[in-house]
Design a protein around this motif. Structure first.
Motif, short mmCIF file in Angstrom:
data_model
loop_
_atom_site.label_atom_id
_atom_site.label_comp_id
_atom_site.label_asym_id
_atom_site.label_seq_id
_atom_site.Cartn_x
_atom_site.Cartn_y
_atom_site.Cartn_z
N SER A 94 0.81 -1.21 0.00
CA SER A 94 0.00 0.00 0.00
C SER A 94 0.85 1.27 0.00
O SER A 94 0.67 2.13 -0.84
N CYS A 95 1.80 1.35 0.94
CA CYS A 95 2.57 2.60 1.08
C CYS A 95 4.02 2.49 0.61
O CYS A 95 4.69 3.50 0.47
N GLY A 96 4.50 1.27 0.40
CA GLY A 96 5.87 1.08 -0.06
C GLY A 96 6.92 1.08 1.04
O GLY A 96 8.11 0.95 0.74
N CYS A 97 6.51 1.22 2.29
CA CYS A 97 7.46 1.17 3.41
C CYS A 97 7.78 -0.27 3.76
O CYS A 97 7.07 -1.20 3.37
N GLU A 98 8.86 -0.43 4.52
CA GLU A 98 9.23 -1.77 4.96
C GLU A 98 8.24 -2.27 6.01
O GLU A 98 7.81 -1.52 6.88
N ILE A 99 7.91 -3.54 5.92
CA ILE A 99 7.05 -4.18 6.92
C ILE A 99 7.98 -4.67 8.04
O ILE A 99 8.99 -5.30 7.77
N PRO A 100 7.65 -4.36 9.30
CA PRO A 100 8.52 -4.78 10.41
C PRO A 100 8.73 -6.30 10.44
O PRO A 100 7.82 -7.07 10.14
N GLU A 101 9.94 -6.68 10.81
CA GLU A 101 10.32 -8.09 10.86
C GLU A 101 9.38 -8.89 11.75
O GLU A 101 9.00 -10.02 11.42
N GLN A 102 8.97 -8.32 12.88
CA GLN A 102 8.08 -9.02 13.81
C GLN A 102 6.75 -9.37 13.13
O GLN A 102 6.19 -10.44 13.35
N ARG A 103 6.24 -8.46 12.31
CA ARG A 103 4.99 -8.72 11.59
C ARG A 103 5.19 -9.84 10.57
O ARG A 103 4.34 -10.71 10.42
N LEU A 104 6.30 -9.83 9.87
CA LEU A 104 6.57 -10.86 8.88
C LEU A 104 6.73 -12.23 9.53
O LEU A 104 6.27 -13.24 8.99
N LEU A 105 7.35 -12.27 10.70
CA LEU A 105 7.49 -13.53 11.40
C LEU A 105 6.15 -14.03 11.94
O LEU A 105 5.87 -15.22 11.93
N ALA A 106 5.30 -13.11 12.39
CA ALA A 106 3.99 -13.48 12.91
C ALA A 106 3.03 -13.89 11.80
O ALA A 106 2.25 -14.82 11.96
N THR A 107 3.11 -13.18 10.67
CA THR A 107 2.21 -13.44 9.54
C THR A 107 3.04 -13.40 8.26
O THR A 107 3.13 -12.35 7.60
N PRO A 108 3.65 -14.52 7.90
CA PRO A 108 4.53 -14.53 6.72
C PRO A 108 3.86 -14.13 5.41
O PRO A 108 4.55 -13.75 4.47
N THR A 109 2.54 -14.18 5.34
CA THR A 109 1.84 -13.79 4.11
C THR A 109 1.44 -12.31 4.11
O THR A 109 0.79 -11.85 3.16
N ALA A 110 1.84 -11.56 5.14
CA ALA A 110 1.46 -10.14 5.24
C ALA A 110 1.92 -9.37 4.01
O ALA A 110 3.05 -9.50 3.56
N GLN A 111 1.00 -8.54 3.50
CA GLN A 111 1.30 -7.72 2.32
C GLN A 111 1.39 -6.25 2.67
O GLN A 111 1.82 -5.45 1.84
N THR A 112 0.95 -5.89 3.88
CA THR A 112 0.92 -4.49 4.27
C THR A 112 1.55 -4.30 5.64
O THR A 112 1.59 -5.22 6.45
N CYS A 113 2.00 -3.08 5.89
CA CYS A 113 2.50 -2.74 7.22
C CYS A 113 1.30 -2.63 8.16
O CYS A 113 0.14 -2.62 7.73
N ILE A 114 1.56 -2.53 9.43
CA ILE A 114 0.49 -2.49 10.43
C ILE A 114 -0.41 -1.27 10.23
O ILE A 114 -1.64 -1.38 10.26
N ALA A 115 0.19 -0.11 10.00
CA ALA A 115 -0.60 1.12 9.85
C ALA A 115 -1.55 1.01 8.65
O ALA A 115 -2.73 1.37 8.74
N CYS A 116 -1.05 0.51 7.53
CA CYS A 116 -1.89 0.38 6.34
C CYS A 116 -2.97 -0.68 6.55
O CYS A 116 -4.11 -0.50 6.12
N GLN A 117 -2.63 -1.78 7.22
CA GLN A 117 -3.62 -2.82 7.48
C GLN A 117 -4.73 -2.29 8.37
O GLN A 117 -5.90 -2.55 8.13
N GLU A 118 -4.36 -1.51 9.39
CA GLU A 118 -5.37 -0.91 10.27
C GLU A 118 -6.28 0.03 9.49
O GLU A 118 -7.49 0.04 9.67
N ARG A 119 -5.68 0.81 8.61
CA ARG A 119 -6.46 1.74 7.78
C ARG A 119 -7.42 0.97 6.87
O ARG A 119 -8.60 1.31 6.76
N ILE A 120 -6.94 -0.08 6.25
CA ILE A 120 -7.75 -0.89 5.36
C ILE A 120 -8.93 -1.50 6.12
O ILE A 120 -10.07 -1.47 5.65
#
Length: 132
Positions: A94-120
């Motif tokens: 969504s925004c092109g920023c890096e997704i935090p490593e902790q999020r990727l480890l928790a949800t390897p299929t994550a496509q968005t950062c936390i802020a963008c996911q919350e907005r969505i």
């Protein structure tokens, strides 16, 4: 330079491959058949003498729903593997920023950062909690 470290890349690749294999095995168990037995998603698979036909149909419908969900999950896993292989993994779609490593480890299929996911979720009303 890739957005994630080599060690994270290897760990995520292993997790995604394991998830893919497990999900594919589950889908095959629901949609495949053993010999003369119908697949789990078939209404006849849940009928035994004296059973209620409507209940068997409902169980088969549930099995179909689970197979559809697992197929969607398989597509998410395959998309994540594709991003990992192409070097786009770990970048918010969504925004092109890096997704935090902790999020990727928790949800390897994550496509968005936390802020963008919350907005969505807020925009679609798909977040957890009351929507009223």
């Amino acid at each position: 330079m890739p957005p994630i470290s080599q060690s994270l890349h290897e760990e995520i690749a292993q997790r995604l491959q394991q998830s893919r294999e497990a999900t594919l095995a589950t889908i095959r168990s629901r949609t495949g058949s053993d010999g003369d037995d119908p697949p789990q998603i078939a209404p006849g698979a849940h009928m035994v003498t004296g059973d209620d036909g409507a209940e068997a149909e409902m169980t088969a419908h549930d099995e179909q729903h689970f197979a559809d969900h697992e197929t969607a999950l398989l597509h998410e896993i395959d998309a994540a593997i594709g991003r990992l292989e192409s070097g786009g993994y770990g970048i918010c779609m969504s925004c092109g920023c890096e997704i935090p490593e902790q999020r990727l480890l928790a949800t390897p299929t994550a496509q968005t950062c936390i802020a963008c996911q919350e907005r969505i979720e807020q925009e679609s009303g798909g977040g957890r909690g009351p929507t009223m």
